[in-house]
Design a protein around this motif. Structure first.
Motif, mmCIF file in Angstrom:
data_model
loop_
_atom_site.group_PDB
_atom_site.id
_atom_site.type_symbol
_atom_site.label_atom_id
_atom_site.label_comp_id
_atom_site.label_asym_id
_atom_site.label_seq_id
_atom_site.Cartn_x
_atom_site.Cartn_y
_atom_site.Cartn_z
ATOM 1 N N ASP A 92 -7.873 -2.637 -3.018
ATOM 2 C CA ASP A 92 -8.976 -3.424 -3.568
ATOM 3 C C ASP A 92 -9.098 -4.737 -2.792
ATOM 4 O O ASP A 92 -8.126 -5.493 -2.686
ATOM 5 C CB ASP A 92 -8.689 -3.714 -5.037
ATOM 6 C CG ASP A 92 -9.823 -4.441 -5.746
ATOM 7 O OD1 ASP A 92 -10.628 -5.110 -5.076
ATOM 8 O OD2 ASP A 92 -9.888 -4.343 -6.977
ATOM 9 N N SER A 115 -15.781 -0.327 -3.364
ATOM 10 C CA SER A 115 -14.356 -0.135 -3.624
ATOM 11 C C SER A 115 -14.100 0.415 -5.019
ATOM 12 O O SER A 115 -13.314 1.352 -5.197
ATOM 13 C CB SER A 115 -13.607 -1.456 -3.444
ATOM 14 O OG SER A 115 -12.272 -1.354 -3.878
ATOM 15 N N LYS A 116 -14.767 -0.149 -6.039
ATOM 16 C CA LYS A 116 -14.455 0.176 -7.424
ATOM 17 C C LYS A 116 -15.309 1.289 -8.015
ATOM 18 O O LYS A 116 -14.889 1.945 -8.969
ATOM 19 C CB LYS A 116 -14.623 -1.078 -8.298
ATOM 20 C CG LYS A 116 -13.751 -2.238 -7.896
ATOM 21 C CD LYS A 116 -12.280 -1.976 -8.126
ATOM 22 C CE LYS A 116 -11.919 -1.946 -9.590
ATOM 23 N NZ LYS A 116 -10.460 -1.791 -9.801
ATOM 24 N N GLN A 170 -4.099 9.077 -4.788
ATOM 25 C CA GLN A 170 -5.345 8.532 -4.266
ATOM 26 C C GLN A 170 -5.946 7.504 -5.212
ATOM 27 O O GLN A 170 -6.497 6.486 -4.785
ATOM 28 C CB GLN A 170 -6.360 9.659 -4.015
ATOM 29 C CG GLN A 170 -7.675 9.211 -3.388
ATOM 30 C CD GLN A 170 -7.484 8.579 -2.022
ATOM 31 O OE1 GLN A 170 -6.624 8.997 -1.258
ATOM 32 N NE2 GLN A 170 -8.274 7.564 -1.697
ATOM 33 N N ASP A 171 -5.819 7.751 -6.523
ATOM 34 C CA ASP A 171 -6.334 6.796 -7.506
ATOM 35 C C ASP A 171 -5.632 5.450 -7.381
ATOM 36 O O ASP A 171 -6.278 4.392 -7.381
ATOM 37 C CB ASP A 171 -6.130 7.326 -8.926
ATOM 38 C CG ASP A 171 -6.925 8.583 -9.214
ATOM 39 O OD1 ASP A 171 -8.005 8.752 -8.627
ATOM 40 O OD2 ASP A 171 -6.458 9.399 -10.033
ATOM 41 N N GLN A 230 -6.432 3.462 -4.229
ATOM 42 C CA GLN A 230 -7.718 2.773 -4.330
ATOM 43 C C GLN A 230 -7.550 1.401 -4.971
ATOM 44 O O GLN A 230 -8.202 0.425 -4.585
ATOM 45 C CB GLN A 230 -8.702 3.615 -5.145
ATOM 46 C CG GLN A 230 -10.152 3.213 -5.005
ATOM 47 C CD GLN A 230 -10.708 3.484 -3.620
ATOM 48 O OE1 GLN A 230 -10.452 4.541 -3.049
ATOM 49 N NE2 GLN A 230 -11.444 2.538 -3.070
ATOM 50 N N GLU A 231 -6.665 1.314 -5.972
ATOM 51 C CA GLU A 231 -6.399 0.030 -6.603
ATOM 52 C C GLU A 231 -5.649 -0.912 -5.662
ATOM 53 O O GLU A 231 -5.889 -2.122 -5.652
ATOM 54 C CB GLU A 231 -5.586 0.242 -7.882
ATOM 55 C CG GLU A 231 -6.300 1.024 -8.965
ATOM 56 C CD GLU A 231 -7.486 0.270 -9.524
ATOM 57 O OE1 GLU A 231 -7.395 -0.962 -9.652
ATOM 58 O OE2 GLU A 231 -8.508 0.911 -9.828
ATOM 59 N N ARG A 263 0.807 -1.225 0.000
ATOM 60 C CA ARG A 263 0.000 0.000 0.000
ATOM 61 C C ARG A 263 0.836 1.268 0.000
ATOM 62 O O ARG A 263 0.360 2.334 -0.392
ATOM 63 C CB ARG A 263 -0.945 -0.014 1.208
ATOM 64 C CG ARG A 263 -1.979 -1.134 1.137
ATOM 65 C CD ARG A 263 -2.970 -1.076 2.276
ATOM 66 N NE ARG A 263 -3.942 -2.160 2.173
ATOM 67 C CZ ARG A 263 -5.038 -2.242 2.907
ATOM 68 N NH1 ARG A 263 -5.302 -1.308 3.817
ATOM 69 N NH2 ARG A 263 -5.876 -3.252 2.750
ATOM 70 N N ASN A 277 -16.360 5.432 -5.118
ATOM 71 C CA ASN A 277 -15.162 5.931 -4.443
ATOM 72 C C ASN A 277 -14.984 7.408 -4.767
ATOM 73 O O ASN A 277 -15.945 8.085 -5.148
ATOM 74 C CB ASN A 277 -13.946 5.096 -4.860
ATOM 75 C CG ASN A 277 -13.773 5.035 -6.376
ATOM 76 O OD1 ASN A 277 -14.014 6.014 -7.084
ATOM 77 N ND2 ASN A 277 -13.366 3.883 -6.890
ATOM 78 N N GLN A 278 -13.755 7.908 -4.660
ATOM 79 C CA GLN A 278 -13.534 9.343 -4.833
ATOM 80 C C GLN A 278 -13.782 9.828 -6.259
ATOM 81 O O GLN A 278 -13.989 11.021 -6.488
ATOM 82 C CB GLN A 278 -12.099 9.714 -4.404
ATOM 83 C CG GLN A 278 -11.002 9.415 -5.420
ATOM 84 C CD GLN A 278 -10.630 7.947 -5.475
ATOM 85 O OE1 GLN A 278 -11.059 7.167 -4.632
ATOM 86 N NE2 GLN A 278 -9.819 7.563 -6.450
#
Length: 319
Positions: free
Chosen positions: A47, A205-206, A39-40, A43-44, A13, A209-210
Motif C-alpha cells: 500500500d 491499490s485498494k 496475495q491479499d 496487497q496490504e 514485503r 486490485n485482484q
C-alpha cells in the motif's frame, strides 16, 4: 528448556505468507468471516500509504508471526489528519502483553508521522465481538465513536425489483469510466471524517486490485447531461471462497451523487448488482453501513432484502 523470546521488527514485503497465516488463525477464533491468502496480504504490504519502516511492528515467535500492527497515513486537507491502525494477535499469544505493546507502538508511530501544527486522530475499526479489545483500547485512551453494521443477502432468496429511475441509464465498470467511480465515492463521503478522499493511486491499490469484480460493478448516468448519478463497486476474495465454499459479492461502495439522491438510485444499483451476482454464481451479497449515515443507508439495504450479520465498532484517539 527455556522458550525462545518474542522478537520484534517492522513488517516488510516478504511477510505476506506469515501475515496471511496469522490473520487466518485469528479468523478461526474470532469468526468474522474474513480469510486471506498471500496475495491479499501482499496487497496490504505494498500500500503506497503505509510506511512499513516507521509505521509497522510485528512480533515473532520463532518464524511464526504472533502479532502485528501497521498504520495507514494518507495526506489530506481535512482539519484533522486521520491515521487508520490495523493489527491483531494470534489466539495462542493473547493476554501476554503483545497487544498492548503493538497498540502503544501504533500510537507512537502516528505521533512520529504527525504534521506539526495539525490535529491528528488514530482510528481503529474492529468487530465488537472480539474479546478483550474494548478494554485494551479504552485503557489507551480510545473512545467509541460509532459502528458499522455488516449485512447479508443470500442470493437464493427473491431479489426485490427496483427499476432504474427515469432519465438514467446503467453501464458496467470500464477503464473509461473508472475515475468517475472514484470521484463519486469521494463526493459521497466528503463529510465523513473517517473516510479520506482516495487518490487515483490509492484507488488502484485498494479497489481495482485482484479482488475487484468489474462485472458486478455498475454506474448510473444521466441520459441528458451525461453526468454520473451513482455507482456500486463489488469485490470478492478468493481466500474466503476457498475457506468456506461460499462465494461472496461484497458491495464495498454504494454511492449516489447529491443531485440525484432520494430518487431510487441506490436501490436500482443494488438490485442490478444482486441479480448479476446471482446469475454469475455468487451465493451471497454483503454490505456494511455506517450507523451515522445521514441518508439512512441501513434502511436502504433492509428494503433491498439485507439482514444484519455483525457489527464493527469505530474507535478513535485524538493526539
Amino acid at each position: 528448556m527455556r522458550e525462545a523470546p518474542i522478537t520484534w521488527r517492522p513488517l516488510h514485503r516478504g511477510d505476506a505468507k506469515a501475515s496471511a497465516d496469522l490473520l487466518n488463525a485469528m479468523e478461526a477464533a474470532d469468526q468474522i468471516g474474513e480469510y486471506y491468502d498471500e496475495q491479499d496480504t501482499l496487497q496490504e504490504l505494498i500500500d503506497p500509504y503505509t510506511d512499513l519502516d516507521r509505521g509497522s511492528l510485528a512480533a515473532f515467535d520463532g518464524d511464526v508471526m504472533a502479532g502485528f500492527m501497521k498504520i495507514r497515513y494518507q495526506p489530506s486537507e481535512e482539519e484533522i489528519q486521520r491515521v487508520v491502525m490495523d493489527g491483531g494477535v494470534a489466539p495462542s499469544h493473547r493476554r501476554t502483553g503483545i497487544g498492548t505493546r503493538l497498540l502503544k507502538a501504533g500510537v507512537e508511530a502516528a505521533r512520529e508521522l504527525h504534521e506539526p501544527g495539525r490535529r491528528m486522530a488514530v482510528d481503529v475499526h474492529k468487530p465488537e465481538s472480539m474479546a478483550g479489545l474494548a478494554e485494551l483500547l479504552r485503557a489507551e485512551g480510545f473512545t467509541q465513536v460509532g459502528y458499522y453494521q455488516h449485512m447479508e443477502h443470500p442470493l437464493d432468496r427473491p431479489i426485490r425489483d427496483a427499476p432504474v429511475p427515469a432519465g438514467l441509464s446503467v453501464e458496467p465498470w470500464s477503464e473509461a469510466n473508472d475515475d468517475e467511480f472514484r470521484l463519486i465515492r469521494n463526493e459521497a463521503f466528503q463529510d465523513d471524517p473517517l473516510r479520506a478522499p482516495m487518490t487515483a493511486e490509492s484507488w488502484k491499490s485498494k479497489i481495482t486490485n485482484q479482488a475487484f469484480r468489474p462485472s458486478v460493478s455498475f454506474l448510473l448516468r444521466d441520459e441528458l447531461t451525461r453526468a454520473p448519478a451513482g455507482m456500486l463497486v463489488a469485490m470478492s476474495w478468493d481466500a474466503d471462497t476457498e475457506a468456506t465454499g461460499i462465494r461472496d459479492a461484497r458491495f464495498l461502495f454504494v454511492a449516489t451523487q447529491r443531485a440525484y439522491r432520494r430518487r431510487g438510485v441506490a436501490g436500482a444499483l443494488i438490485a442490478r448488482a444482486l441479480r448479476t451476482a446471482a446469475a454469475e454464481g455468487y451465493h451471497r451479497a454483503l454490505v456494511e453501513a455506517d450507523s451515522d449515515n445521514p441518508f439512512g443507508a441501513i434502511k436502504v439495504y433492509e428494503r433491498s432484502g439485507f439482514t444484519p450479520r455483525l457489527r464493527f465498532v469505530s474507535w478513535s484517539l485524538e493526539l
